[in-house]
Design a protein around this motif. Structure first.
Motif, short mmCIF file in Angstrom:
data_model
loop_
_atom_site.label_atom_id
_atom_site.label_comp_id
_atom_site.label_asym_id
_atom_site.label_seq_id
_atom_site.Cartn_x
_atom_site.Cartn_y
_atom_site.Cartn_z
N PHE A 1 -7.52 -6.69 -60.66
CA PHE A 1 -7.05 -5.71 -61.64
C PHE A 1 -5.53 -5.76 -61.77
O PHE A 1 -5.00 -5.62 -62.88
N TYR A 2 -4.80 -5.95 -60.66
CA TYR A 2 -3.35 -6.07 -60.76
C TYR A 2 -2.96 -7.32 -61.54
O TYR A 2 -2.01 -7.31 -62.32
N GLN A 3 -3.71 -8.39 -61.36
CA GLN A 3 -3.44 -9.62 -62.10
C GLN A 3 -3.67 -9.41 -63.60
O GLN A 3 -2.86 -9.84 -64.43
N LYS A 4 -4.74 -8.72 -63.94
CA LYS A 4 -5.01 -8.45 -65.37
C LYS A 4 -3.94 -7.52 -65.95
O LYS A 4 -3.53 -7.70 -67.10
N ALA A 5 -3.50 -6.55 -65.16
CA ALA A 5 -2.42 -5.66 -65.62
C ALA A 5 -1.15 -6.46 -65.88
O ALA A 5 -0.49 -6.27 -66.91
N ALA A 6 -0.84 -7.37 -64.97
CA ALA A 6 0.36 -8.19 -65.14
C ALA A 6 0.24 -9.08 -66.37
O ALA A 6 1.21 -9.25 -67.12
N ASP A 7 -0.94 -9.65 -66.59
CA ASP A 7 -1.13 -10.48 -67.79
C ASP A 7 -0.88 -9.69 -69.07
O ASP A 7 -0.31 -10.22 -70.02
N HIS A 8 -1.31 -8.44 -69.09
CA HIS A 8 -1.09 -7.63 -70.29
C HIS A 8 0.34 -7.12 -70.38
O HIS A 8 0.87 -6.96 -71.48
N PHE A 9 0.98 -6.86 -69.24
CA PHE A 9 2.39 -6.47 -69.27
C PHE A 9 3.27 -7.63 -69.74
O PHE A 9 4.35 -7.40 -70.26
N MET A 10 2.81 -8.86 -69.55
CA MET A 10 3.59 -10.03 -70.01
C MET A 10 3.85 -9.95 -71.51
O MET A 10 4.84 -10.49 -72.00
N ARG A 11 3.00 -9.27 -72.24
CA ARG A 11 3.15 -9.18 -73.69
C ARG A 11 4.17 -8.14 -74.11
O ARG A 11 4.60 -8.15 -75.26
N ASN B 1 6.37 -6.10 -71.35
CA ASN B 1 7.35 -5.66 -70.36
C ASN B 1 7.37 -6.65 -69.19
O ASN B 1 6.49 -6.60 -68.33
N LEU B 2 8.37 -7.49 -69.15
CA LEU B 2 8.44 -8.54 -68.13
C LEU B 2 8.61 -7.97 -66.73
O LEU B 2 8.01 -8.47 -65.78
N TYR B 3 9.41 -6.91 -66.59
CA TYR B 3 9.65 -6.33 -65.27
C TYR B 3 8.35 -5.81 -64.66
O TYR B 3 8.04 -6.09 -63.50
N ASP B 4 7.58 -5.06 -65.42
CA ASP B 4 6.31 -4.54 -64.91
C ASP B 4 5.32 -5.66 -64.63
O ASP B 4 4.50 -5.56 -63.72
N ALA B 5 5.38 -6.73 -65.40
CA ALA B 5 4.52 -7.88 -65.14
C ALA B 5 4.82 -8.47 -63.77
O ALA B 5 3.90 -8.75 -62.99
N LEU C 1 12.67 -18.91 -65.71
CA LEU C 1 12.80 -18.87 -67.16
C LEU C 1 13.73 -17.73 -67.61
O LEU C 1 14.30 -17.80 -68.70
N ASP C 2 13.88 -16.71 -66.76
CA ASP C 2 14.78 -15.61 -67.06
C ASP C 2 16.19 -15.89 -66.56
O ASP C 2 17.04 -15.01 -66.57
N ASP C 3 16.44 -17.11 -66.08
CA ASP C 3 17.74 -17.58 -65.57
C ASP C 3 18.21 -16.81 -64.34
O ASP C 3 19.41 -16.68 -64.09
N ASP C 4 17.29 -16.30 -63.55
CA ASP C 4 17.61 -15.66 -62.27
C ASP C 4 17.22 -16.66 -61.18
O ASP C 4 16.16 -16.57 -60.57
#
Length: 169
Positions: free
Chosen positions: A101-111, A113-117, A150-153
């Motif tokens: 479920f956390y992985q699915k949440a992260a996949d949807h946050f990718m669309r 909010n990158l930080y929450d992903a 990819l975020d240059d960090d």
């Protein structure tokens, strides 16, 4: 016998379904989410097996809300519902389900909010590692590192690549 007639007869019974309206789906999703949260909060006095049944029912309500939010293309609310499902799974000691479920949440946050992903991918890695699923934890740890890269960090990317390497050994 004409083949045109057969084709026309075949086509008569089929019509395109109307897609659901975004506002209706969002409204129904919020109703289901509120019902699930109320169900989840009413469990505080119950213990044992009955508590898990209540949490399972709340999780099912969240999953129904997820479907509605997906239809409305509301990715942030979809991810929040997945996060709530993951939380319920951790309470019930179902670590692999929580990680999924956390992985699915992260996949949807990718669309949206990158930080929450990244936060949810880290939770996903934690629960997969806790369950002994190190190959899957490695995959998501490397994904976190790629996101930082990819975020240059580059410092955080290097740190997470090092953590991913620890799962290999």
């Amino acid at each position: 016998m004409s083949t045109d007639l057969e084709v026309q007869d075949w086509e008569v019974g089929f019509s395109a379904a109307k897609p659901p309206l975004k506002d209706e789906c969002t409204k129904k999703g919020f109703q289901l989410k509120e019902a699930a949260e109320a169900h989840m909060n009413s469990v505080s006095t119950i213990s044992g097996f009955a508590r898990n049944i209540k949490f399972d029912h709340a999780c099912q309500l969240f999953e129904e809300a997820i479907i509605q939010f997906k239809l409305a293309r509301n990715w942030e609310e979809t991810a929040e519902c997945y996060k709530n499902c993951a939380y319920l799974q951790t309470i019930m000691k179902k670590t692999v389900h929580a990680a999924i479920f956390y992985q699915k949440a992260a996949d949807h946050f990718m669309r949206c909010n990158l930080y929450d992903a990244i936060v949810n991918y880290k939770r996903c890695v934690h629960w997969y590692a806790h369950a002994g699923k190190f190959e899957i934890a490695l995959r998501y740890q490397a994904k976190i590192a790629n996101m930082y890269y990819l975020d240059d960090d580059y410092d955080m990317a290097a740190e997470h690549y090092d953590r991913a390497a620890l799962y290999c050994s």
